[in-house]
Design an enzyme around this catalytic site. Structure first.
Site, PDB file in Angstrom:
ATOM      1  N   GLY A  19     -68.652  63.283 -37.334  1.00  0.00           N
ATOM      2  CA  GLY A  19     -68.984  63.609 -36.255  1.00  0.00           C
ATOM      3  C   GLY A  19     -68.621  65.889 -36.168  1.00  0.00           C
ATOM      4  N   ASP A  66     -71.460  61.541 -52.888  1.00  0.00           N
ATOM      5  CA  ASP A  66     -69.967  61.299 -53.020  1.00  0.00           C
ATOM      6  C   ASP A  66     -69.315  62.645 -53.920  1.00  0.00           C
ATOM      7  OD1 ASP A  66     -67.329  60.912 -53.223  1.00  0.00           O
ATOM      8  OD2 ASP A  66     -67.577  58.230 -54.150  1.00  0.00           O
ATOM      9  N   ASN A  93     -66.905  70.155 -45.635  1.00  0.00           N
ATOM     10  CA  ASN A  93     -65.634  69.178 -44.506  1.00  0.00           C
ATOM     11  C   ASN A  93     -65.764  67.530 -44.671  1.00  0.00           C
ATOM     12  OD1 ASN A  93     -66.108  68.531 -41.583  1.00  0.00           O
ATOM     13  ND2 ASN A  93     -67.363  67.417 -42.301  1.00  0.00           N
ATOM     14  N   TYR A 159     -52.064  63.632 -46.344  1.00  0.00           N
ATOM     15  CA  TYR A 159     -53.090  64.598 -44.953  1.00  0.00           C
ATOM     16  C   TYR A 159     -52.447  65.395 -45.380  1.00  0.00           C
ATOM     17  CZ  TYR A 159     -56.550  65.619 -42.134  1.00  0.00           C
ATOM     18  OH  TYR A 159     -57.505  65.701 -41.016  1.00  0.00           O
ATOM     19  N   LYS A 163     -54.976  68.762 -47.229  1.00  0.00           N
ATOM     20  CA  LYS A 163     -55.242  69.717 -46.048  1.00  0.00           C
ATOM     21  C   LYS A 163     -53.727  71.834 -46.587  1.00  0.00           C
ATOM     22  CE  LYS A 163     -57.993  67.789 -44.177  1.00  0.00           C
ATOM     23  NZ  LYS A 163     -59.762  67.857 -44.142  1.00  0.00           N
ATOM     24  N   THR A 196     -64.044  62.300 -32.989  1.00  0.00           N
ATOM     25  CA  THR A 196     -64.934  61.822 -33.735  1.00  0.00           C
ATOM     26  C   THR A 196     -64.093  60.752 -34.584  1.00  0.00           C
ATOM     27  OG1 THR A 196     -63.807  62.730 -35.783  1.00  0.00           O
ATOM     28  CG2 THR A 196     -65.132  64.456 -34.348  1.00  0.00           C
ATOM     29  N   PRO A 197     -64.947  59.887 -34.693  1.00  0.00           N
ATOM     30  CA  PRO A 197     -64.573  58.907 -35.632  1.00  0.00           C
ATOM     31  C   PRO A 197     -63.360  58.901 -36.263  1.00  0.00           C
ATOM     32  CG  PRO A 197     -67.093  59.035 -35.834  1.00  0.00           C
ATOM     33  CD  PRO A 197     -66.964  60.180 -35.326  1.00  0.00           C
ATOM     34  N   GLN A 261     -46.187  77.516 -30.257  1.00  0.00           N
ATOM     35  CA  GLN A 261     -45.052  76.260 -29.392  1.00  0.00           C
ATOM     36  C   GLN A 261     -43.671  76.450 -29.969  1.00  0.00           C
ATOM     37  OE1 GLN A 261     -46.430  73.021 -26.887  1.00  0.00           O
ATOM     38  NE2 GLN A 261     -47.091  72.479 -28.139  1.00  0.00           N
TER      39      GLN A 261
HETATM   40  N1  LIG Z   1     -61.503  64.869 -35.953  1.00  0.00           N
HETATM   41  C1  LIG Z   1     -60.060  64.657 -35.911  1.00  0.00           C
HETATM   42  O1  LIG Z   1     -59.518  64.478 -35.044  1.00  0.00           O
HETATM   43  C2  LIG Z   1     -60.291  66.337 -37.264  1.00  0.00           C
HETATM   44  C3  LIG Z   1     -59.013  67.165 -36.932  1.00  0.00           C
HETATM   45  C4  LIG Z   1     -58.453  67.595 -37.740  1.00  0.00           C
HETATM   46  C5  LIG Z   1     -59.729  68.188 -39.412  1.00  0.00           C
HETATM   47  N2  LIG Z   1     -60.441  66.900 -39.039  1.00  0.00           N
HETATM   48  C6  LIG Z   1     -60.807  67.388 -40.898  1.00  0.00           C
HETATM   49  O2  LIG Z   1     -62.297  67.535 -39.992  1.00  0.00           O
HETATM   50  C7  LIG Z   1     -63.948  66.804 -41.463  1.00  0.00           C
HETATM   51  C8  LIG Z   1     -64.699  65.853 -40.410  1.00  0.00           C
HETATM   52  O3  LIG Z   1     -63.811  65.249 -39.895  1.00  0.00           O
HETATM   53  P1  LIG Z   1     -64.829  64.105 -38.884  1.00  0.00           P
HETATM   54  O4  LIG Z   1     -64.026  64.630 -37.947  1.00  0.00           O
HETATM   55  O5  LIG Z   1     -66.171  64.862 -38.540  1.00  0.00           O
HETATM   56  O6  LIG Z   1     -64.970  62.949 -39.392  1.00  0.00           O
HETATM   57  P2  LIG Z   1     -65.728  61.796 -39.311  1.00  0.00           P
HETATM   58  O7  LIG Z   1     -64.770  60.656 -40.523  1.00  0.00           O
HETATM   59  O8  LIG Z   1     -66.088  61.299 -38.295  1.00  0.00           O
HETATM   60  O9  LIG Z   1     -66.340  62.020 -40.368  1.00  0.00           O
HETATM   61  C9  LIG Z   1     -66.378  62.555 -42.453  1.00  0.00           C
HETATM   62  C10 LIG Z   1     -67.487  62.638 -42.636  1.00  0.00           C
HETATM   63  O10 LIG Z   1     -66.831  62.296 -44.089  1.00  0.00           O
HETATM   64  C11 LIG Z   1     -68.161  61.328 -45.255  1.00  0.00           C
HETATM   65  N3  LIG Z   1     -66.929  60.805 -46.069  1.00  0.00           N
HETATM   66  C12 LIG Z   1     -66.519  59.853 -46.419  1.00  0.00           C
HETATM   67  N4  LIG Z   1     -65.590  60.514 -48.194  1.00  0.00           N
HETATM   68  C13 LIG Z   1     -66.269  61.049 -48.037  1.00  0.00           C
HETATM   69  C14 LIG Z   1     -67.351  61.155 -50.011  1.00  0.00           C
HETATM   70  N5  LIG Z   1     -66.108  60.496 -51.165  1.00  0.00           N
HETATM   71  N6  LIG Z   1     -68.086  62.001 -49.879  1.00  0.00           N
HETATM   72  C15 LIG Z   1     -69.129  62.770 -49.230  1.00  0.00           C
HETATM   73  N7  LIG Z   1     -68.503  61.847 -47.744  1.00  0.00           N
HETATM   74  C16 LIG Z   1     -67.994  61.680 -47.253  1.00  0.00           C
HETATM   75  C17 LIG Z   1     -67.787  59.647 -44.103  1.00  0.00           C
HETATM   76  O11 LIG Z   1     -69.326  59.239 -44.772  1.00  0.00           O
HETATM   77  C18 LIG Z   1     -68.046  60.630 -42.563  1.00  0.00           C
HETATM   78  O12 LIG Z   1     -69.396  61.154 -42.243  1.00  0.00           O
HETATM   79  C19 LIG Z   1     -62.458  66.002 -42.505  1.00  0.00           C
HETATM   80  O13 LIG Z   1     -62.233  67.090 -43.366  1.00  0.00           O
HETATM   81  C20 LIG Z   1     -60.782  66.399 -41.830  1.00  0.00           C
HETATM   82  O14 LIG Z   1     -60.155  66.304 -42.605  1.00  0.00           O
HETATM   83  C21 LIG Z   1     -60.824  66.760 -38.188  1.00  0.00           C
END
Ligand SMILES: NC(=O)c1ccc[n+]([C@@H]2O[C@H](COP(=O)([O-])OP(=O)(O)OC[C@H]3O[C@@H](n4cnc5c(N)ncnc54)[C@H](O)[C@@H]3O)[C@@H](O)[C@H]2O)c1
Length: 261
Positions: A19, A66, A93, A159, A163, A196-197, A261
């Site tokens: 996402g 990967d 990302n 996590y 992070k 996002t997913p 907050q």
């Molecule tokens: N969406 C949220 O609420 C949120 C909040 C805070 C932080 N984040 C961070 O944002 C980043 C993106 O997350 P998102 O929300 O788009 O999640 P998502 O699950 O939609 O996308 C993550 C992507 O990473 C890929 N991925 C997983 N393992 C992998 C690997 N070993 N090598 C390469 N690619 C790999 C997946 O195939 C997927 O396309 C992440 O680091 C997540 O921790 C997301």
């Protein structure tokens, strides 16, 4: 596109089929960048590159990657740099959440997996991208952490810890690059819940009711909603661009006011 806020920037985004990465790739391409989009899901990365190239021909390139594999980092950085004619922005990302588990139920396997994907990957990418970033300076490294890297929650040990590691490691890299006068900046981005997913487990916990899940997740957020992928993508465009040329070693919180907050 000739102009744009990131015209001539050459960007590698990991986990781009997901996402946030997808939203970043679209925004950056719209602002004139070339984007190399990598993911463990090659079909997803290819579909994204095709969609971008339909609007901005020749500006997107897809790679299977990967992020836990050092060999694949070396190969993808090399191929992406050749495809784009350089590398000036690295966006770490790719990331995963894990099962919610209090410490006694938590597993070494969960920690190992999150450590390798969320944190160790960033060291590998930074190490192998740095020579190219230096060559293409002014350059920028953007590491996607989370509010969970700044504030803890029960059941989220791996996590939270990984992070938080991304947050501090970004400062180390920023200081190393500054000390060496490389003109490579490094910052971290800390989103709260974004649609996002990665939020699918919360939707499952709400019996498949997406609206209910989003409402529950929004409860601690002063703006009373969760975020959209573009809320993060716009911040990333700024950090990728030279508009942010005096900003390094800091964190950008995108949380609707939650940590205030
Ligand atoms: N969406 C949220 O609420 C949120 C909040 C805070 C932080 N984040 C961070 O944002 C980043 C993106 O997350 P998102 O929300 O788009 O999640 P998502 O699950 O939609 O996308 C993550 C992507 O990473 C890929 N991925 C997983 N393992 C992998 C690997 N070993 N090598 C390469 N690619 C790999 C997946 O195939 C997927 O396309 C992440 O680091 C997540 O921790 C997301």
């Amino acid at each position: 596109m000739m102009g744009g806020r990131v015209a001539n920037k050459k960007v590698l985004i990991t986990g781009a089929a997901g996402g946030l990465g997808t939203a970043m790739a679209h925004r950056l391409a719209r602002e004139g960048a070339k984007v190399a989009v990598s993911d463990i899901n090659l079909d997803g990365a290819r579909a994204l590159a095709d969609a971008i190239n339909a609007d901005h021909p020749g500006s997107a390139f897809a790679f299977a990657q990967d992020v836990t594999s050092e060999e694949q980092w070396i190969a993808v950085i090399d191929a992406a740099t050749r495809a784009m004619g350089g590398l000036s922005v690295l966006i770490n990302n790719a990331g995963i959440g894990g099962p919610l588990a209090f410490v006694e139920q938590d597993t070494v396997e969960n920690w190992q997996r999150q450590y390798e994907i969320n944190l160790r990957s960033i060291m590998l990418g930074t190490k192998h991208a740095m020579p190219h970033l230096r060559d293409a300076a002014p350059a920028s490294i953007i590491n996607i952490s989370s509010v969970a890297g700044l504030a803890a929650a029960p059941g989220m040990g791996a996590y939270n810890a990984t992070k938080a590691g991304v947050w501090m490691y970004s400062k180390t890299i920023a200081l190393e690059a500054a000390k060496m006068d490389w003109n490579v900046r490094c910052n971290s981005v800390h989103p709260v819940f974004i649609k996002t997913p990665i939020l699918d487990p919360f939707i499952a916990m709400a019996g498949g009711d997406e609206g209910k899940a989003h409402e529950r997740l929004a409860r601690g957020i002063p703006l009373k909603r969760i975020g959209e992928p573009d809320d993060v993508a716009y911040c990333v465009v700024y950090l990728a661009s030279d508009e942010s040329k005096f900003i390094t070693g800091t964190e950008f919180v995108i949380d609707g006011g939650m940590l205030a907050q």
